[in-house]
Design an enzyme around this catalytic site. Structure first.
Site, PDB file in Angstrom:
ATOM      1  N   HIS A   1      -6.865   7.888   0.034  1.00  0.00           N
ATOM      2  CA  HIS A   1      -7.424   5.843   0.005  1.00  0.00           C
ATOM      3  C   HIS A   1      -6.577   4.983   0.848  1.00  0.00           C
ATOM      4  O   HIS A   1      -6.690   3.689   2.010  1.00  0.00           O
ATOM      5  CB  HIS A   1      -7.175   5.637  -0.685  1.00  0.00           C
ATOM      6  CG  HIS A   1      -8.113   4.071  -2.124  1.00  0.00           C
ATOM      7  ND1 HIS A   1      -9.563   4.580  -1.687  1.00  0.00           N
ATOM      8  CD2 HIS A   1      -7.626   3.363  -2.519  1.00  0.00           C
ATOM      9  CE1 HIS A   1      -9.974   3.481  -2.165  1.00  0.00           C
ATOM     10  NE2 HIS A   1      -8.963   2.760  -1.991  1.00  0.00           N
TER      11      HIS A   1
ATOM     12  N   ARG B   1      12.250  -2.303   0.146  1.00  0.00           N
ATOM     13  CA  ARG B   1      11.659  -3.665   1.058  1.00  0.00           C
ATOM     14  C   ARG B   1      11.102  -4.887   0.199  1.00  0.00           C
ATOM     15  O   ARG B   1      11.106  -5.711   0.967  1.00  0.00           O
ATOM     16  CB  ARG B   1      11.018  -2.988   2.091  1.00  0.00           C
ATOM     17  CG  ARG B   1      10.578  -2.379   2.933  1.00  0.00           C
ATOM     18  CD  ARG B   1      10.013  -1.187   3.527  1.00  0.00           C
ATOM     19  NE  ARG B   1      10.791  -0.415   4.344  1.00  0.00           N
ATOM     20  CZ  ARG B   1      11.436   0.836   3.902  1.00  0.00           C
ATOM     21  NH1 ARG B   1      11.639   1.872   2.870  1.00  0.00           N
ATOM     22  NH2 ARG B   1      11.850   1.075   4.782  1.00  0.00           N
TER      23      ARG B   1
ATOM     24  N   VAL C   1       0.999  -1.207   0.241  1.00  0.00           N
ATOM     25  CA  VAL C   1       0.119  -0.001   0.222  1.00  0.00           C
ATOM     26  C   VAL C   1       0.963   1.513   0.256  1.00  0.00           C
ATOM     27  O   VAL C   1       1.932   1.341   0.641  1.00  0.00           O
ATOM     28  CB  VAL C   1      -0.446  -0.035   0.831  1.00  0.00           C
ATOM     29  CG1 VAL C   1      -2.286   0.962   0.622  1.00  0.00           C
ATOM     30  CG2 VAL C   1      -1.860  -1.013   1.444  1.00  0.00           C
TER      31      VAL C   1
HETATM   32  N1  INI Z   1      -4.426  -1.351  -3.400  1.00  0.00           N
HETATM   33  C1  INI Z   1      -3.467  -1.929  -2.406  1.00  0.00           C
HETATM   34  O1  INI Z   1      -2.945  -3.320  -1.918  1.00  0.00           O
HETATM   35  N2  INI Z   1      -2.468  -1.107  -2.719  1.00  0.00           N
HETATM   36  C2  INI Z   1      -2.862   0.274  -2.860  1.00  0.00           C
HETATM   37  O2  INI Z   1      -1.834   1.220  -2.762  1.00  0.00           O
HETATM   38  C3  INI Z   1      -3.454   0.374  -2.601  1.00  0.00           C
HETATM   39  N3  INI Z   1      -4.493   1.715  -3.325  1.00  0.00           N
HETATM   40  O3  INI Z   1      -3.653   3.334  -2.442  1.00  0.00           O
HETATM   41  O4  INI Z   1      -5.271   2.698  -3.550  1.00  0.00           O
HETATM   42  C4  INI Z   1      -5.211  -0.148  -3.086  1.00  0.00           C
HETATM   43  N4  INI Z   1      -6.073   0.622  -3.249  1.00  0.00           N
HETATM   44  C5  INI Z   1      -7.489  -0.657  -3.357  1.00  0.00           C
HETATM   45  C6  INI Z   1      -8.218  -1.604  -2.423  1.00  0.00           C
HETATM   46  O5  INI Z   1      -7.159  -2.562  -1.860  1.00  0.00           O
HETATM   47  C7  INI Z   1      -9.334  -2.394  -2.512  1.00  0.00           C
HETATM   48  O6  INI Z   1      -9.233  -3.742  -4.174  1.00  0.00           O
HETATM   49  C8  INI Z   1     -10.340  -1.704  -3.254  1.00  0.00           C
HETATM   50  O7  INI Z   1     -10.815  -0.376  -3.050  1.00  0.00           O
HETATM   51  C9  INI Z   1     -11.217  -2.302  -3.955  1.00  0.00           C
HETATM   52  O8  INI Z   1     -11.851  -3.215  -2.717  1.00  0.00           O
END
Ligand code: INI
Length: 155
Positions: free
Chosen positions: A88, A127, A81
């Site tokens: 978000h 990482r 993330v």
């Molecule tokens: N999901 C991630 O795994 N990493 C991220 O950085 C990220 N950002 O930044 O938006 C992200 N968003 C998607 C989220 O995990 C869901 O899959 C989506 O909202 C559908 O539920």
């Protein structure tokens, strides 16, 4: 005093790896590092289940389903993330952190938090097999230790 702790010795259990496809260039490196860590400690591929989910938000519920099945000695959550410029990030990191913690607490099966939460892509790359090692490999070590510790606690 009885000192109880886990080891890195394979207990013979099954492992599940839950990996988020979002930022998959980074997460694929975490998955490779994790598999490498497990294999180097004697865990054969047929005892490792790899489950892909769309993003880190979906990791918690998936971990819960896997640990509730009773099939695994430990489950490993992997994802990346990256903050970027939206809020978000905070919602996704909050959801994956509490989801992973709840899955473990509610079932008594160790769930390892191998999800990168970084401000920049560069920090994530560092990482995922470069400057700061590979968080997937470190997550595998934690999974081995926790599976072994929980086995010892049940004796
Ligand atoms: N999901 C991630 O795994 N990493 C991220 O950085 C990220 N950002 O930044 O938006 C992200 N968003 C998607 C989220 O995990 C869901 O899959 C989506 O909202 C559908 O539920």
């Amino acid at each position: 005093m009885n000192r109880i702790e886990g080891t890195y010795l394979d207990t013979g259990c099954r492992y599940a790896v839950v990996a988020a496809r979002f930022n998959d260039a980074i997460v694929k490196e975490l998955v490779e590092g994790c598999a490498d860590g497990l294999r180097r400690h004697g865990v054969h591929d047929d005892r490792i289940d790899l489950v892909w989910v769309p993003g880190a938000f979906e990791i918690g519920a998936t971990c819960h389903k896997l640990v509730a099945s009773g099939k695994y000695g430990a489950v490993i959550a992997l994802g990346a993330v990256i903050r970027g410029s939206t809020s978000h990030y905070d919602h996704v990191t909050g959801a994956v952190t509490s989801g992973v913690a709840a899955a473990s607490a509610q079932t008594g099966v160790p769930v390892v938090f191998g999800v990168l939460t970084t401000d920049t892509i560069e920090q994530a790359v560092e990482r995922a097999g470069t400057k700061h090692g590979n968080n997937g490999f470190k997550a595998a070590m934690t999974a081995l230790e926790m599976a072994s510790l929980f086995q010892a606690l049940e004796r």
